[in-house]
Design a protein around this motif. Structure first.
Motif, short mmCIF file in Angstrom:
data_model
loop_
_atom_site.label_atom_id
_atom_site.label_comp_id
_atom_site.label_asym_id
_atom_site.label_seq_id
_atom_site.Cartn_x
_atom_site.Cartn_y
_atom_site.Cartn_z
N ALA A 195 10.30 -1.14 -7.30
CA ALA A 195 11.55 -1.34 -6.55
C ALA A 195 11.30 -1.24 -5.05
O ALA A 195 11.87 -1.99 -4.26
CB ALA A 195 12.58 -0.32 -6.99
N GLY A 196 10.44 -0.30 -4.64
CA GLY A 196 10.13 -0.16 -3.22
C GLY A 196 9.42 -1.38 -2.67
O GLY A 196 9.74 -1.86 -1.58
N ALA A 197 8.45 -1.90 -3.42
CA ALA A 197 7.71 -3.09 -2.97
C ALA A 197 8.62 -4.30 -2.87
O ALA A 197 8.43 -5.16 -1.99
CB ALA A 197 6.54 -3.37 -3.90
N LEU A 198 9.62 -4.39 -3.76
CA LEU A 198 10.53 -5.53 -3.78
C LEU A 198 11.82 -5.27 -3.00
O LEU A 198 12.76 -6.06 -3.07
CB LEU A 198 10.86 -5.91 -5.23
N ARG A 235 0.83 -1.21 0.00
CA ARG A 235 0.00 0.00 0.00
C ARG A 235 0.86 1.26 0.00
O ARG A 235 0.59 2.21 -0.74
CB ARG A 235 -0.93 0.00 1.22
N GLU A 236 1.92 1.25 0.83
CA GLU A 236 2.75 2.45 0.94
C GLU A 236 3.65 2.66 -0.27
O GLU A 236 3.89 3.80 -0.68
CB GLU A 236 3.61 2.36 2.21
N GLU A 237 4.15 1.58 -0.85
CA GLU A 237 5.10 1.72 -1.96
C GLU A 237 4.44 1.78 -3.33
O GLU A 237 5.03 2.31 -4.27
CB GLU A 237 6.10 0.55 -1.93
N VAL A 238 3.22 1.24 -3.45
CA VAL A 238 2.58 1.19 -4.77
C VAL A 238 1.23 1.90 -4.78
O VAL A 238 1.04 2.90 -5.48
CB VAL A 238 2.41 -0.28 -5.24
N ARG A 259 4.12 8.88 -8.78
CA ARG A 259 5.51 8.42 -8.58
C ARG A 259 5.87 7.50 -9.73
O ARG A 259 5.02 6.75 -10.22
CB ARG A 259 5.59 7.67 -7.25
N ASP A 260 7.11 7.55 -10.15
CA ASP A 260 7.56 6.69 -11.24
C ASP A 260 7.28 5.23 -10.89
O ASP A 260 7.58 4.76 -9.78
CB ASP A 260 9.06 6.90 -11.48
N GLY A 261 6.68 4.50 -11.85
CA GLY A 261 6.30 3.10 -11.59
C GLY A 261 7.47 2.23 -11.20
O GLY A 261 7.32 1.31 -10.38
N TRP A 262 8.65 2.49 -11.76
CA TRP A 262 9.82 1.68 -11.42
C TRP A 262 10.18 1.86 -9.95
O TRP A 262 10.58 0.89 -9.28
CB TRP A 262 11.00 2.05 -12.31
#
Length: 807
Positions: A779-782, A762-765, A772-775
């Motif tokens: 990257a944040g979620a992973l 939820r916070e990263e995506v 925010r840039d999708g990459w």
């Protein structure tokens, strides 16, 4: 502004909420600061309505009953029928839309607000004025979308022709004004000037900078920077593309409409269907639609299948001509715009960035899929060699053999396992909705609360309204669920955005206070007037600023339940595929629900095309997870819980055949890229069939089964118009979703309901929408913020392709 102001049927999500607030008398002289404080105080008094109790358990039970029990729903929705002398609340509780004529008032009122903003932006000449220009243009976009998106939806789903007509008129009125704005050079000039002033640019938030870049690109898509001659050429080419593209989609047809056979040649096909096609011993088989598809799956004679296959995949020359004009004009449009190809133009603001990156992704995915595709081809070839009817054949698997032996393979697999259809007894619509709410509550801290409809709020008595309640933030969204089939309704599942998340500014609250104080005002509070009656609430993440809440409509076509033989009222029972579809569409909704951005241009699903399917595809994984199924899957009559192993059998069954689907999608993605390259610029005008060479080159390179030289299936590929150069997006998001599922939600037992995993996603995506840039989101979620993914270059695309689309 060009792109963001256009209605989007497939992705959008919005929500609405009715406040239980006391009527206040406001005076025009009230300051905007006082208006803000008043609105915040009113929101704090809001409590989401359920039938009697606001307890979580009661809401949970009610959620199942409103979808599964027609008598319960009739009682629950009784307030939707106006009592004597009672006034309509308006469609979606929009206070203007209490009658058909209200659409005109809604559009005219919105137009006046837009014109006021345009005048202010064009007159801006101070640093402070330039600092707010992004917010002004975003509000301008939002005002237009409020009318365009809602009217477009209403004219498509409302059963009343008068209301359809009124909505269409409002849509056209605002769309025409939008096109004027897209070519208003002063707006573009002022935006560019603001971005060039360092003090102004440095004062903008990341979200504002993102929206500024989006709006600049949208203006450029209208050729606003071109000289008059170039702009006229741009407009002329764009108009031709729109006309030819629509004709290409609508008029696709095979070169030969039907084939005639002695009916004995259709042995293996359903005899009832054969009799319907036969007259005096001769069968006339249409070469498009279901009869041709069934023939390819079931007719035993290989020569007959070959004739059907070639005719079925050979386009009429007229539609090939339309396609090739479309592709050449797009290439010319890109050239006029300063791009190497239409693919380069389209992909510049996507995650992929370039056609070369897309090809790298598809190449990597094809390599990952190749061993499975070869294994499946060998299985089919083995079936052919064992087929006594194929004795004397050349020992090769041909394109016209594929569907026939795949059907035999599926039948043999089904005979070894229990038929999967029994699963639907465990998936009543009410239990599935209950399961979604329970899943969301455990993973994201939000739940779905049934809300009694008000008079005039719904467009059909079967529509259910759900409020989305966050454990910490309160009311954050509204979903209208129109899930049952009815005459005249589109059968395609869809997700619509009716209103986006957006911060309501102090100036708007001051305007709203003035509106409320006017004689005959339809609004009883500042909050109502600020959002036309649709839902608002304060946002604790943003200093308790007042926000308009996302308003979402979900459309499905589930069968109305037939009477039960036992006499017990039968709920709507979903197949596993239908249940997964509902999870998918709710994934789109989740993106908008959790993406409470301050600016509507980046709200929820308003993000890069090749990022928009990630939340929805990820949700499909939850539909088959044992820990999720245990939350809700129970037999509608016995209340017996479903054994998750039964679903695993079905998933394995589907996965067995997935390599063919992946290969097919790779082929179409590659074809899309090749046809939207610079190649069409070299095509000779009037020479039909030049796209066929591209089609066959792609199939020779990437297909495990050769394609007959006579075919021209690209003439049926309607998505070449709607998804030009972005058809790879579904596979791309499917590969990312698979990686996120494995690494985030399956890293430990029970991970599908792990609140820590949900918090991170939820916070990263989800919360960023398109801000925010999708990459960076992926990257944040992973947990790879500094690696290849965060940079988002060609290497990142290749990495995603190497992940494949399998668990």
């Amino acid at each position: 502004m060009y792109t963001r102001l256009q209605a989007r049927a497939w992705t959008c999500t919005r929500c609405l909420k009715q406040q239980r607030i006391a009527k206040r008398h406001l005076i025009t002289s009230q300051s905007s600061r006082e208006a803000t404080a008043t609105a915040a105080a009113l929101s704090e008094d809001f409590h989401p309505v359920s039938k009697a109790s606001t307890s979580v358990n009661h809401d949970d039970r009610t959620l199942r009953q409103i979808f599964d029990s027609s008598s319960f729903w009739k009682d629950f929705s009784s307030r939707a029928k106006p009592r004597h002398g009672e006034q309509s609340a308006g469609l979606f509780q929009n206070r203007y839309l209490t009658h058909a004529e209200g659409f005109q008032t809604f559009a005219e009122t919105t137009l006046r607000k837009c014109q006021k903003i345009v005048q202010r932006v064009l007159a801006c000449d101070s640093v402070e004025g330039y600092k707010r220009i992004v917010k002004d243009l975003d509000r301008l976009s939002d005002l237009l979308c409020r009318v365009i998106d809602l009217s477009d939806f209403v004219r498509a789903v409302h059963p009343n022709p008068r209301i359809q007509s009124a909505a269409s008129h409002a849509y056209s009125m605002m769309f025409e004004y939008m096109n004027v704005l897209n070519t208003t050079t002063g707006l573009n000039d002022q935006l560019k000037k603001a971005a060039s002033i360092s003090e102004v640019y440095n004062s903008w938030s990341e979200e504002e900078r993102t929206v500024a870049a989006i709006l600049e690109k949208d203006f450029s898509k209208s050729a606003i920077d071109f000289a008059d001659t170039e702009r006229r050429a741009f407009v002329d080419i764009s108009n031709e593309i729109a006309q030819v593209g629509t004709e290409f989609v609508d008029q696709g047809a095979p070169a030969i409409p039907s084939l005639t056979f002695d009916s004995s040649r259709l042995t293996g096909m359903d005899p009832i269907i054969v009799r319907q096609l036969t007259r005096w011993g001769t069968a006339t088989l249409p070469t498009s639609g279901m009869p041709a598809t069934l023939a390819l799956r079931t007719v035993a004679d290989a020569e007959t299948r070959k004739e059907v296959y070639i005719a079925h995949r050979t386009s009429a020359p007229e539609n090939l001509a339309r396609l090739e004009i479309l592709l050449k004009r797009r290439a010319e449009l890109a050239q006029v715009s300063g791009y190497e190809s239409y693919g380069h133009l389209t992909l510049a603001d996507k995650m992929a960035k370039s056609p070369e990156s897309v090809v790298s992704f598809l190449d990597a995915l094809a390599r990952d899929n190749a061993p499975r595709a070869r294994e499946r081809t060998h299985e089919l070839l083995a079936l052919k060699k064992a087929d006594p009817r194929a004795v004397g054949a050349d020992g090769e698997l041909h394109a016209w053999d594929r569907d026939y032996y795949t059907s035999q393979l599926l039948n043999s697999m089904r005979s070894k396992k229990r038929e999967p259809d029994f699963l639907n007894a465990y998936f009543s619509l009410g239990t599935v909705m209950q399961g979604l709410s329970r899943l969301f509550h455990r993973v994201y801290g939000i739940r779905l609360v049934p809300r009694e409809p008000l008079p005039g709020e719904m467009w059909n008595p079967d529509v259910r309204r759900l409020d989305v309640i966050d454990d910490h933030e309160g009311h954050i969204a509204v979903i209208y669920c129109d899930l049952f089939e009815r005459e005249g309704k589109s059968p395609n599942p869809a997700h619509f955005t009716l209103r986006c998340s957006r911060r309501i500014g102090e100036e708007e609250l001051h305007e709203a206070a003035e509106l409320v104080s006017q004689p005959g005002s339809p609004f009883s509070s500042i909050e109502q007037a600020a959002n036309e009656g649709l839902a608002t609430n304060v946002n604790p993440r943003d200093n308790n600023a007042l926000y308009q809440l996302p308003t979402i409509a979900l459309i499905c076509d589930f069968a109305v339940p037939p009477p039960s033989s036992s006499g017990q009222p039968r709920p709507a029972l979903l197949s596993f595929r239908e249940m997964t579809t509902l999870f998918h569409e709710m994934g789109h909704a989740l993106h908008s629900i959790c993406g409470r951005t301050a600016l509507q241009n980046v709200s929820g699903t308003r993000c890069a095309t090749d990022f928009a399917e990630l939340p929805s595809v990820l949700m499909e994984n939850f539909a088959a997870a044992p820990e999720v199924l245990r939350l809700f899957a129970r037999h509608w009559e016995t209340d017996e819980p479903l054994d998750p192993a039964r679903v695993l059998e079905r998933v394995e069954f589907d996965r067995k055949m997935a390599s063919a689907e992946v290969e097919g999608q790779v082929l179409l993605g590659m074809l899309d890229q090749q046809l939207h390259s610079a190649l069409p610029l070299s095509w000779r005008e009037g020479e039909v069939g030049q796209s066929s060479k591209v089609y066959h080159d792609v199939w020779r390179t990437f297909s495990s089964i050769p394609e007959p030289a006579q075919t021209s299936w690209q003439g049926f590929f309607g998505h070449l118009y709607g998804y030009g150069a972005t058809y790879y997006s579904y596979l791309f998001d499917r590969a990312i979703a698979g990686k996120v599922w494995r690494d985030l939600f399956q890293r430990r037992p029970g991970g599908a309901v792990d609140p820590e995993a949900g918090r991170l996603f939820r916070e990263e995506v989800l919360r960023w929408g398109g801000g925010r840039d999708g990459w960076r989101c992926v990257a944040g979620a992973l947990r790879d913020q500094d690696g290849v993914l965060a940079r988002g270059e060609k290497g990142a695309m290749e990495m995603v392709g190497s992940w494949g689309v399998y668990d």
